[in-house]
Design an enzyme around this catalytic site. Structure first.
Site, short mmCIF file in Angstrom:
data_model
loop_
_atom_site.label_atom_id
_atom_site.label_comp_id
_atom_site.label_asym_id
_atom_site.label_seq_id
_atom_site.Cartn_x
_atom_site.Cartn_y
_atom_site.Cartn_z
N ALA A 1 0.83 -1.20 0.00
CA ALA A 1 0.00 0.00 0.00
C ALA A 1 0.87 1.26 0.00
O ALA A 1 1.84 1.34 -0.74
CB ALA A 1 -0.97 -0.03 1.18
N CYS A 2 0.54 2.24 0.85
CA CYS A 2 1.27 3.51 0.82
C CYS A 2 2.72 3.38 1.28
O CYS A 2 3.51 4.30 1.09
CB CYS A 2 0.55 4.53 1.69
SG CYS A 2 -1.04 5.06 1.02
N SER A 3 3.07 2.26 1.90
CA SER A 3 4.45 2.04 2.34
C SER A 3 5.28 1.28 1.31
O SER A 3 6.41 0.89 1.61
CB SER A 3 4.46 1.28 3.67
OG SER A 3 3.95 2.08 4.71
N SER A 4 4.76 1.09 0.12
CA SER A 4 5.45 0.28 -0.88
C SER A 4 6.84 0.81 -1.21
O SER A 4 7.77 0.04 -1.43
CB SER A 4 4.61 0.20 -2.16
OG SER A 4 3.41 -0.51 -1.93
#
Length: 397
Positions: free
Chosen positions: A174-177
């Site tokens: 997700a946004c931490s990819s």
């Protein structure tokens, strides 16, 4: 500058004290779509749909069977998020009150995919900045929130489009990819299995956003970032950023969710509505996310700094995930012990909105040239999962 025996280079300046290869970020790239949507334009489209929907359901609303929908405003969006505009691949489809989603036609299998096309643009800039040829790459990673297909991997397609060497794979946190991707790339270099890695984040967030949800229709934009990481002994650029280390954390939560997947079609109701249900797009409990994620991220960064005997006062720059201005201010305040300046914690979400994993890299890409040799910074992400990543970087030179 604080240091740690496991992270400090000694003797052979291309290796750390424990014998691992030192890892440098030597180039970054950014692809920005040509289309921009202001809050005012987005609100005009949303409110037109609200008026039409309320009119179509006026009798049910009058009987108390339905609640009338509430209009939005540009002021509400800025107050809630700090976002003023966003870049998107297609604006016309989003702003059409009868459609309210981007128009991205299906491409033939022999055509380049949208994400590959975005990745090529960002990669070329990053490779040029690093002085690296694509054929010298050992690994290509595509890390993003939503991949346009399960297989063949977009990373392998991008590898072929660039004529890159080595191998490639996709990953999704997700946004931490991006931060998880940077650690994956850095570990490959430290272990000696790769010398040069390209990590790319092609985010088409507008395609998973419900533009008919007042609480979230303004959140996301589209963009693609690219990062070149190299072993110190092969890098030709001398003013890059050394990856001192990374720390990752995940904790399961349903507060941010997207249920779209290949099993949707197997569970369709007779009316077929399951495939277009709201929870097949982005949904979140915003207040809960703020309450639970901010302390998690601040603790992660603070603990990570402690690993190199540093504190928030030693930080020169914080490149934080660009989801919400209030979250960034809260996290920076907890880490620094005071309000951050615009230079210490740069904000790009005002014009890019939330671009998922690309956000912190955009902040880094646009706000690092002024840092002197020895400056310490943290590139940090946080998002669905929950997931959070902290990457400590020191300016070389």
């Amino acid at each position: 500058m604080p240091s740690n025996d496991n992270l400090r280079a000694t003797g052979n300046q291309d290796k750390t004290a424990n014998g691992n290869h030192r890892v440098l970020i030597t180039g970054t790239g950014l692809y920005t779509p040509k289309n921009a949507i202001s809050n005012e334009a987005l609100v005009a489209s949303f409110n037109a749909w609200v008026a039409a929907d309320n009119a179509a359901n006026s009798d049910a609303i009058a009987r108390g069977e339905l609640t009338a929908r509430t209009e939005s405003s540009a002021e509400f969006i800025v107050k809630a998020s700090g976002i003023h505009s966003r870049y998107v691949l297609d604006a016309d489809g989003i702003l059409d009150p009868e459609r309210m989603r981007p128009r991205l036609p299906v491409r033939d299998n022999d055509q380049s995919s949208v994400q590959c096309e975005m990745g090529v643009a960002a990669a070329h800039e990053a490779l040029a900045a690093a002085g690296v040829k694509a054929e010298d790459l050992d690994l290509v990673i595509v890390a993003c929130s939503n991949l346009e297909r399960p297989y063949p991997a977009v990373a392998v397609e991008l590898q072929a489009a660039l004529s890159a060497g080595g191998y490639a794979f996709d990953m999704n946190v997700a946004c931490s990819s991006a931060t998880f991707g940077i650690e994956t790339a850095a570990n490959a270099i430290r272990s000696g299995s790769a010398k040069r890695v390209l990590m790319v984040n092609p985010e088409i967030c507008s395609a998973h956003l419900n533009f008919r949800d007042r609480d979230s229709h303004f959140i996301f934009g589209d963009a693609c970032t690219a990062v070149v990481l190299e072993a110190a002994d092969v890098a030709t650029r001398t003013d890059g950023f050394e990856v001192l280390g990374s720390r990752l954390v995940t904790r399961f939560s349903n507060a941010i969710r997207n249920n779209f997947g290949f099993l949707n079609r197997t569970a369709a109701r007779e009316d077929g509505a399951v495939e277009s249900a709201d929870d097949k797009l982005f949904i979140q409990e915003g207040r809960r996310v703020f309450r639970e994620v901010c302390p998690l991220v601040a603790e992660l960064i603070t603990t990570h700094l402690g690993d190199i005997d540093a504190t928030g006062s030693d930080l020169d720059r914080m490149w934080l995930h660009q989801a919400n201005r209030h979250m960034n201010d809260m996290i920076a305040r907890r880490v620094l012990g005071r309000d951050p300046s615009e230079q210490e914690a740069p904000i790009i979400l005002d014009r890019y909105a939330n671009t998922s994993s690309a956000g912190s890299v955009i902040a880094f890409h646009l706000h690092h040239d002024d840092l002197a040799a020895g400056s310490l910074g943290v590139l940090c992400s946080f998002g669905a999962g929950y997931s959070a990543g902290s990457v400590l970087l020191k300016r070389c030179g």
